[in-house]
Motif scaffolding. Structure first.
Motif, PDB file in Angstrom:
ATOM      1  N   MET A   1      13.083  11.765   2.495  1.00  0.00           N
ATOM      2  CA  MET A   1      11.855  11.896   3.227  1.00  0.00           C
ATOM      3  C   MET A   1      11.568  10.587   3.938  1.00  0.00           C
ATOM      4  SD  MET A   1       8.680  10.880   1.283  1.00  0.00           S
ATOM      5  CE  MET A   1       9.756  11.289   0.036  1.00  0.00           C
ATOM      6  N   MET A   2      11.191  10.737   5.153  1.00  0.00           N
ATOM      7  CA  MET A   2      10.969   9.547   5.967  1.00  0.00           C
ATOM      8  C   MET A   2       9.538   9.500   6.471  1.00  0.00           C
ATOM      9  SD  MET A   2      13.787   7.766   6.242  1.00  0.00           S
ATOM     10  CE  MET A   2      13.679   6.841   7.747  1.00  0.00           C
ATOM     11  N   LEU A   3       9.034   8.316   6.514  1.00  0.00           N
ATOM     12  CA  LEU A   3       7.756   8.085   7.170  1.00  0.00           C
ATOM     13  C   LEU A   3       7.985   8.137   8.678  1.00  0.00           C
ATOM     14  CD1 LEU A   3       6.689   5.030   5.030  1.00  0.00           C
ATOM     15  CD2 LEU A   3       5.498   7.225   5.073  1.00  0.00           C
ATOM     16  N   PRO A   4       6.981   8.496   9.462  1.00  0.00           N
ATOM     17  CA  PRO A   4       7.134   8.422  10.919  1.00  0.00           C
ATOM     18  C   PRO A   4       7.516   6.993  11.335  1.00  0.00           C
ATOM     19  CG  PRO A   4       5.164   9.649  10.360  1.00  0.00           C
ATOM     20  CD  PRO A   4       5.687   9.061   9.075  1.00  0.00           C
ATOM     21  N   ASP A   5       8.286   6.895  12.404  1.00  0.00           N
ATOM     22  CA  ASP A   5       8.807   5.599  12.846  1.00  0.00           C
ATOM     23  C   ASP A   5       7.728   4.535  13.015  1.00  0.00           C
ATOM     24  OD1 ASP A   5      11.386   6.581  12.840  1.00  0.00           O
ATOM     25  OD2 ASP A   5      11.440   6.957  14.999  1.00  0.00           O
ATOM     26  N   LYS A   6       6.606   4.889  13.644  1.00  0.00           N
ATOM     27  CA  LYS A   6       5.553   3.891  13.895  1.00  0.00           C
ATOM     28  C   LYS A   6       4.950   3.376  12.593  1.00  0.00           C
ATOM     29  CE  LYS A   6       4.206   5.048  18.533  1.00  0.00           C
ATOM     30  NZ  LYS A   6       3.155   4.993  19.501  1.00  0.00           N
ATOM     31  N   ILE A   7       4.768   4.250  11.613  1.00  0.00           N
ATOM     32  CA  ILE A   7       4.226   3.828  10.317  1.00  0.00           C
ATOM     33  C   ILE A   7       5.245   2.955   9.601  1.00  0.00           C
ATOM     34  CG2 ILE A   7       3.526   4.634   8.031  1.00  0.00           C
ATOM     35  CD1 ILE A   7       2.241   7.071   9.427  1.00  0.00           C
ATOM     36  N   GLN A   8       6.495   3.376   9.593  1.00  0.00           N
ATOM     37  CA  GLN A   8       7.538   2.595   8.942  1.00  0.00           C
ATOM     38  C   GLN A   8       7.666   1.221   9.594  1.00  0.00           C
ATOM     39  OE1 GLN A   8      11.109   4.644   7.645  1.00  0.00           O
ATOM     40  NE2 GLN A   8      12.326   3.049   8.617  1.00  0.00           N
ATOM     41  N   GLU A   9       7.666   1.172  10.917  1.00  0.00           N
ATOM     42  CA  GLU A   9       7.768  -0.098  11.643  1.00  0.00           C
ATOM     43  C   GLU A   9       6.616  -1.032  11.278  1.00  0.00           C
ATOM     44  OE1 GLU A   9       6.971  -1.254  16.209  1.00  0.00           O
ATOM     45  OE2 GLU A   9       8.621   0.164  15.921  1.00  0.00           O
ATOM     46  N   PHE A  10       5.403  -0.484  11.210  1.00  0.00           N
ATOM     47  CA  PHE A  10       4.237  -1.291  10.846  1.00  0.00           C
ATOM     48  C   PHE A  10       4.390  -1.856   9.433  1.00  0.00           C
ATOM     49  CE2 PHE A  10       0.083  -1.734   8.847  1.00  0.00           C
ATOM     50  CZ  PHE A  10      -0.521  -2.626   9.718  1.00  0.00           C
ATOM     51  N   LEU A  11       4.822  -1.022   8.493  1.00  0.00           N
ATOM     52  CA  LEU A  11       4.971  -1.486   7.107  1.00  0.00           C
ATOM     53  C   LEU A  11       6.070  -2.534   6.977  1.00  0.00           C
ATOM     54  CD1 LEU A  11       4.432   1.872   5.214  1.00  0.00           C
ATOM     55  CD2 LEU A  11       2.962  -0.165   5.106  1.00  0.00           C
ATOM     56  N   VAL A  12       7.114  -2.441   7.773  1.00  0.00           N
ATOM     57  CA  VAL A  12       8.180  -3.442   7.742  1.00  0.00           C
ATOM     58  C   VAL A  12       7.686  -4.764   8.328  1.00  0.00           C
ATOM     59  CG1 VAL A  12      10.435  -4.049   8.745  1.00  0.00           C
ATOM     60  CG2 VAL A  12      10.083  -1.799   7.692  1.00  0.00           C
ATOM     61  N   GLN A  13       6.821  -4.707   9.332  1.00  0.00           N
ATOM     62  CA  GLN A  13       6.318  -5.912   9.995  1.00  0.00           C
ATOM     63  C   GLN A  13       5.301  -6.675   9.143  1.00  0.00           C
ATOM     64  OE1 GLN A  13       4.704  -4.390  13.638  1.00  0.00           O
ATOM     65  NE2 GLN A  13       6.697  -4.293  14.644  1.00  0.00           N
ATOM     66  N   ASN A  14       4.744  -6.036   8.132  1.00  0.00           N
ATOM     67  CA  ASN A  14       3.717  -6.664   7.304  1.00  0.00           C
ATOM     68  C   ASN A  14       4.218  -6.820   5.878  1.00  0.00           C
ATOM     69  OD1 ASN A  14       1.163  -6.890   9.095  1.00  0.00           O
ATOM     70  ND2 ASN A  14       2.094  -4.922   9.598  1.00  0.00           N
ATOM     71  N   HIS A  15       3.412  -7.485   5.031  1.00  0.00           N
ATOM     72  CA  HIS A  15       3.898  -7.731   3.673  1.00  0.00           C
ATOM     73  C   HIS A  15       2.795  -7.817   2.608  1.00  0.00           C
ATOM     74  CE1 HIS A  15       3.220 -11.736   5.425  1.00  0.00           C
ATOM     75  NE2 HIS A  15       2.807 -12.043   4.212  1.00  0.00           N
ATOM     76  N   VAL A  16       1.536  -7.596   2.968  1.00  0.00           N
ATOM     77  CA  VAL A  16       0.447  -7.661   1.984  1.00  0.00           C
ATOM     78  C   VAL A  16      -0.287  -6.330   1.965  1.00  0.00           C
ATOM     79  CG1 VAL A  16      -1.707  -8.790   1.301  1.00  0.00           C
ATOM     80  CG2 VAL A  16       0.160 -10.154   2.252  1.00  0.00           C
ATOM     81  N   VAL A  17      -0.432  -5.782   0.778  1.00  0.00           N
ATOM     82  CA  VAL A  17      -1.162  -4.532   0.580  1.00  0.00           C
ATOM     83  C   VAL A  17      -2.400  -4.833  -0.257  1.00  0.00           C
ATOM     84  CG1 VAL A  17       0.178  -3.899  -1.498  1.00  0.00           C
ATOM     85  CG2 VAL A  17      -0.997  -2.126  -0.196  1.00  0.00           C
ATOM     86  N   SER A  18      -3.482  -4.165   0.056  1.00  0.00           N
ATOM     87  CA  SER A  18      -4.698  -4.245  -0.743  1.00  0.00           C
ATOM     88  C   SER A  18      -4.816  -2.934  -1.514  1.00  0.00           C
ATOM     89  CB  SER A  18      -5.912  -4.458   0.161  1.00  0.00           C
ATOM     90  OG  SER A  18      -7.055  -4.674  -0.615  1.00  0.00           O
ATOM     91  N   LEU A  19      -4.822  -3.024  -2.835  1.00  0.00           N
ATOM     92  CA  LEU A  19      -4.906  -1.859  -3.704  1.00  0.00           C
ATOM     93  C   LEU A  19      -6.320  -1.719  -4.249  1.00  0.00           C
ATOM     94  CD1 LEU A  19      -1.659  -2.488  -5.793  1.00  0.00           C
ATOM     95  CD2 LEU A  19      -1.915  -1.050  -3.754  1.00  0.00           C
ATOM     96  N   ALA A  20      -6.828  -0.500  -4.293  1.00  0.00           N
ATOM     97  CA  ALA A  20      -8.173  -0.241  -4.816  1.00  0.00           C
ATOM     98  C   ALA A  20      -8.075   0.714  -5.993  1.00  0.00           C
ATOM     99  CB  ALA A  20      -9.057   0.357  -3.724  1.00  0.00           C
ATOM    100  N   ILE A  21      -8.722   0.321  -7.097  1.00  0.00           N
ATOM    101  CA  ILE A  21      -8.721   1.142  -8.313  1.00  0.00           C
ATOM    102  C   ILE A  21     -10.163   1.290  -8.803  1.00  0.00           C
ATOM    103  CG2 ILE A  21      -6.383   0.526  -8.982  1.00  0.00           C
ATOM    104  CD1 ILE A  21      -9.069  -1.012 -11.022  1.00  0.00           C
ATOM    105  N   LYS A  22     -10.353   2.221  -9.718  1.00  0.00           N
ATOM    106  CA  LYS A  22     -11.643   2.382 -10.387  1.00  0.00           C
ATOM    107  C   LYS A  22     -11.367   2.400 -11.875  1.00  0.00           C
ATOM    108  CE  LYS A  22     -15.779   5.244 -10.456  1.00  0.00           C
ATOM    109  NZ  LYS A  22     -15.986   5.559 -11.843  1.00  0.00           N
ATOM    110  N   ASP A  23     -12.094   1.539 -12.599  1.00  0.00           N
ATOM    111  CA  ASP A  23     -11.974   1.518 -14.052  1.00  0.00           C
ATOM    112  C   ASP A  23     -13.347   1.645 -14.679  1.00  0.00           C
ATOM    113  OD1 ASP A  23     -13.134  -1.029 -13.820  1.00  0.00           O
ATOM    114  OD2 ASP A  23     -11.295  -2.113 -14.313  1.00  0.00           O
ATOM    115  N   ASP A  24     -13.449   1.447 -15.976  1.00  0.00           N
ATOM    116  CA  ASP A  24     -14.728   1.593 -16.673  1.00  0.00           C
ATOM    117  C   ASP A  24     -15.785   0.604 -16.195  1.00  0.00           C
ATOM    118  OD1 ASP A  24     -13.689   3.672 -18.141  1.00  0.00           O
ATOM    119  OD2 ASP A  24     -13.201   2.430 -19.886  1.00  0.00           O
TER     120      ASP A  24
END
Length: 144
Positions: A1-24
């Motif tokens: 399964m492949m991501l669309p080219d533009k999304i994949q290209e963007f993710l390759v060009q960057n390197h920091v992800v912000s993750l959001a979670i919910k806990d107690d």
């Protein structure tokens, strides 16, 4: 399964992800370096399972996140929002994912920590570069 080219290209060009979670205690966000696993449409991150977000990903693996640039002008905005599932990797899957990560971030070989796969379930990509407020959406096929 492949991501669309533009999304994949963007993710390759960057390197920091912000993750959001919910806990107690409520909502929490954490930024992590990542490497894209193009074959499995997932982000590989290194973070200890003892961190607040690591502890919660073990309990509730569903999360949301963003990858964004820091543009100076509205026309330059590019970024994505996503929903995903986190998985703490072990054994051969851990080694394979760590190989993907260290090819992108070689210094990571110096520190031993936990390796996670952030399996992208749904992505909304915005790119104002060519057309203002242009959106592209992708969803993982439900059979996976």
């Amino acid at each position: 399964m492949m991501l669309p080219d533009k999304i994949q290209e963007f993710l390759v060009q960057n390197h920091v992800v912000s993750l959001a979670i919910k806990d107690d205690e409520g909502l929490w966000a954490a930024s992590c370096f990542y490497a894209l696993d193009t074959e499995q449409a997932r982000l590989i991150v290194l973070t200890s399972q003892t961190t607040r977000h690591g502890q919660q990903m073990l309990i509730q693996p569903k999360l949301a996140g963003t990858v964004a640039q820091q543009p100076q002008h509205l026309r330059e905005i590019r970024g994505l929002q996503f929903t995903a599932h986190a998985e703490l990797l072990d054994g051969i899957p851990r080694q394979d994912a760590l190989g993907i990560y260290t090819r992108r971030h070689p210094l990571a070989m110096l520190k031993r920590t936990d390796v996670w796969a952030i399996r992208l379930d749904g992505v909304k990509y915005t790119d104002n570069h060519y057309v203002f407020a242009q959106k592209m959406c992708w969803e993982r096929p439900s059979a996976e």
